[in-house]
Write an enzyme that holds these catalytic residues in place. Structure first.
Site, PDB file in Angstrom:
ATOM      1  N   HIS A 128      53.882  29.938  29.794  1.00 11.77           N
ATOM      2  CA  HIS A 128      54.172  29.379  31.123  1.00 11.77           C
ATOM      3  C   HIS A 128      55.009  28.102  30.983  1.00 11.77           C
ATOM      4  O   HIS A 128      54.910  27.202  31.820  1.00 11.77           O
ATOM      5  CB  HIS A 128      52.859  29.126  31.867  1.00 11.77           C
ATOM      6  CG  HIS A 128      53.001  28.889  33.345  1.00 11.77           C
ATOM      7  ND1 HIS A 128      53.821  29.648  34.156  1.00 11.77           N
ATOM      8  CD2 HIS A 128      52.420  27.965  34.175  1.00 11.77           C
ATOM      9  CE1 HIS A 128      53.737  29.200  35.416  1.00 11.77           C
ATOM     10  NE2 HIS A 128      52.895  28.174  35.457  1.00 11.77           N
TER      11      HIS A 128
ATOM     12  N   ASP B 178      47.040  30.427  35.974  1.00  7.10           N
ATOM     13  CA  ASP B 178      48.154  29.635  35.447  1.00  7.10           C
ATOM     14  C   ASP B 178      47.765  28.178  35.187  1.00  7.10           C
ATOM     15  O   ASP B 178      46.819  27.653  35.775  1.00  7.10           O
ATOM     16  CB  ASP B 178      49.312  29.627  36.455  1.00  7.10           C
ATOM     17  CG  ASP B 178      50.034  30.969  36.517  1.00  7.10           C
ATOM     18  OD1 ASP B 178      49.506  31.967  35.972  1.00  7.10           O
ATOM     19  OD2 ASP B 178      51.113  31.017  37.139  1.00  7.10           O
ATOM     20  N   ASP B 179      48.571  27.551  34.357  1.00  4.26           N
ATOM     21  CA  ASP B 179      48.672  26.100  34.180  1.00  4.26           C
ATOM     22  C   ASP B 179      47.638  25.494  33.239  1.00  4.26           C
ATOM     23  O   ASP B 179      47.692  24.300  32.967  1.00  4.26           O
ATOM     24  CB  ASP B 179      48.628  25.340  35.525  1.00  4.26           C
ATOM     25  CG  ASP B 179      49.775  25.712  36.458  1.00  4.26           C
ATOM     26  OD1 ASP B 179      50.646  26.496  36.025  1.00  4.26           O
ATOM     27  OD2 ASP B 179      49.793  25.238  37.606  1.00  4.26           O
TER      28      ASP B 179
ATOM     29  N   HIS C 123      45.084  29.834  39.697  1.00  4.67           N
ATOM     30  CA  HIS C 123      45.238  28.705  38.767  1.00  4.67           C
ATOM     31  C   HIS C 123      43.860  28.288  38.266  1.00  4.67           C
ATOM     32  O   HIS C 123      42.972  28.039  39.085  1.00  4.67           O
ATOM     33  CB  HIS C 123      45.939  27.535  39.467  1.00  4.67           C
ATOM     34  CG  HIS C 123      47.312  27.894  39.963  1.00  4.67           C
ATOM     35  ND1 HIS C 123      47.509  28.583  41.141  1.00  4.67           N
ATOM     36  CD2 HIS C 123      48.539  27.706  39.427  1.00  4.67           C
ATOM     37  CE1 HIS C 123      48.813  28.786  41.306  1.00  4.67           C
ATOM     38  NE2 HIS C 123      49.460  28.267  40.292  1.00  4.67           N
TER      39      HIS C 123
ATOM     40  N   HIS D 241      56.283  22.771  32.402  1.00  8.78           N
ATOM     41  CA  HIS D 241      56.219  23.276  33.782  1.00  8.78           C
ATOM     42  C   HIS D 241      57.394  22.828  34.663  1.00  8.78           C
ATOM     43  O   HIS D 241      57.223  22.440  35.817  1.00  8.78           O
ATOM     44  CB  HIS D 241      54.883  22.856  34.430  1.00  8.78           C
ATOM     45  CG  HIS D 241      54.414  23.823  35.481  1.00  8.78           C
ATOM     46  ND1 HIS D 241      54.754  23.709  36.819  1.00  8.78           N
ATOM     47  CD2 HIS D 241      53.637  24.928  35.397  1.00  8.78           C
ATOM     48  CE1 HIS D 241      54.186  24.689  37.505  1.00  8.78           C
ATOM     49  NE2 HIS D 241      53.507  25.449  36.674  1.00  8.78           N
TER      50      HIS D 241
END
Ligand code: NI
Length: 419
Positions: free
Chosen positions: A279, A228-229, A370, A283
């Site tokens: 995503h 993620d991210d 991540h 955020h």
């Protein structure tokens, strides 16, 4: 592919080859293998589960050996032989084999028996040298002609198995000449002979559509590593290099802002065959936004990823896993959460998060990590090596859910068990 599993009292060793671009053949092989594995599990009261293939290599129980490999490719036809041999607990052994014909033009799969007229056994010429006793014997004892290879020259190569004393199983082979074989072929057999003789061997039509090989996560233990991210200009390329070296495909849940800042890296992710999820753009906790605010986060991210890789993601992950009924309605895509949380961001220590994932993982799990933290990247070699040693095949989110429709607004954490 290969698989070692402890199913009931038996160790099963299987090896098989899928053919890219022939989904009909590949799903036939999957059903055949699952049927054998379920049958092996039935006496102990269960069905086969991929968990039976995790860490199964050490068992020394009497076993079953299963294989499916191409034995002939000619014209537009691929012939695959499926073999099963096994030793029972009482030391007796048995073997059987069957050939199947994959038509690369129609995509259909046919059994050898379909190539022969039903009365082909009667037509079997007495003079055919070396016809196996088990086939040429009295009709009541005649086994089905299941392992027959029809060659481009029109010959039939027949293999038969019969139990032999001393825990062995004998294999007998015979060849029927083209002249004698002609009378035995059904309409399908004659059609197949024509295709075996076709000059061109066209590449299967869909072979280039995806860099991903076929995998069946009801058959082999799968896990989906997700990151993620990102994408991050420094760490994501390092991760891509590790995944490539390990021959692993994974899933990247990108924020729209990072995809917009690093479009070339997003494109590298996609071109390497990895999957990409939405995503959100910035955020946020989606549960704190209005429906319009959620839509905006989703749409801006779709646009940024589409601009970078050419298409928008078909699934999403809410930041922090934060979703309620209103968020589920507003996102307009399936929500992919996770079954195993590495907490990599918390420990920032591979010595902590790698054992945590290895302890918690089960077949079908989606794993959360991540790709923006160097300490996460530092643990991937060890994590992936360990998972592969245990028998896991590491796949993308679409692959791990293949066969289960992903519905917008629904939440998914792991592949449901086969019913
Ligand atoms: Ni996140």
């Amino acid at each position: 592919m290969s698989l070692t599993a402890v199913v009931g009292a038996h160790q099963v060793k299987a090896s098989w080859t899928y053919v890219d671009g022939l989904p009909g053949l590949n799903s036939h092989l999957d059903s055949w293998l699952l049927g054998i594995l379920d049958a092996a599990a039935t006496p102990s009261g269960g069905r086969y589960r991929p968990a039976m293939a995790v860490n199964a290599s050490q068992s020394a129980n009497p076993g079953l050996t299963v294989s499916a490999q191409p034995v002939q490719a000619a014209g537009t036809v691929i012939v695959v032989r499926e073999k099963v041999s096994g030793t029972g607990a009482d030391g007796t052994s048995a073997a059987s084999s069957e050939t199947i014909y994959a038509d690369t033009v129609s995509g259909e799969v046919h059994r050898a028996a379909e190539l022969l007229r039903p009365e082909a056994l009667d037509a079997l010429p007495a003079r055919a040298a070396g016809v196996p006793a088990g086939i040429a014997g009295p009709a009541a004892q005649q086994p089905a002609l299941s392992d027959v290879v029809l060659t481009p020259s029109g010959e039939l190569h027949i293999t038969a198995h019969r139990p032999a004393g001393g825990g062995r199983s004998d294999q007998e082979k015979a060849t029927i000449s083209a002249g004698d074989a002609e009378a035995m072929l059904s309409d399908m057999g004659r059609k197949m002979l024509g295709q075996l003789q076709a000059a061109e061997s066209p590449a299967p039509a869909t072979a280039a559509a995806s860099p991903l090989r076929h995998v069946n996560c009801d058959l082999v233990p799968c896990a989906a590593l997700t990151y993620d991210d990102g994408p991050d200009a420094r760490t994501t390329p390092q991760l891509l290099a590790i995944l490539k070296e390990k021959n692993v495909h994974a899933t990247f849940f990108m924020t729209g802002s990072n995809a917009a800042s690093n479009p070339a890296i997003a494109r590298q992710v996609a071109e390497a065959g990895h999957a990409i999820g939405n995503h959100t753009f910035s955020h946020p906790y989606l549960t704190k936004l209005s429906a319009a605010g959620v839509r905006s986060e989703m749409d801006r991210t779709d646009a940024a990823i589409r601009a970078a890789v050419g298409s928008a993601p078909s699934f999403m992950r809410p930041p922090y896993g934060a979703a309620d009924a209103a968020v589920q309605r507003a996102v307009g895509k399936p929500l992919i959460l996770w079954a195993v949380d590495s907490l990599d961001w918390q420990s920032k220590n591979p010595a902590v998060f790698v054992p945590k994932v290895l302890k918690e993982i089960t077949p079908g799990a989606v794993v959360l990590m991540h790709d923006v933290d160097p300490t996460t990247i530092a643990g991937q070699q060890e994590l992936i090596t360990n998972l592969q040693t245990q028998g896991y095949t590491l796949v993308t989110v679409p692959q791990i859910f293949e066969g289960t429709p992903l519905v917008a607004g629904h939440v998914y954490r792991s592949r449901p068990e086969r019913r």
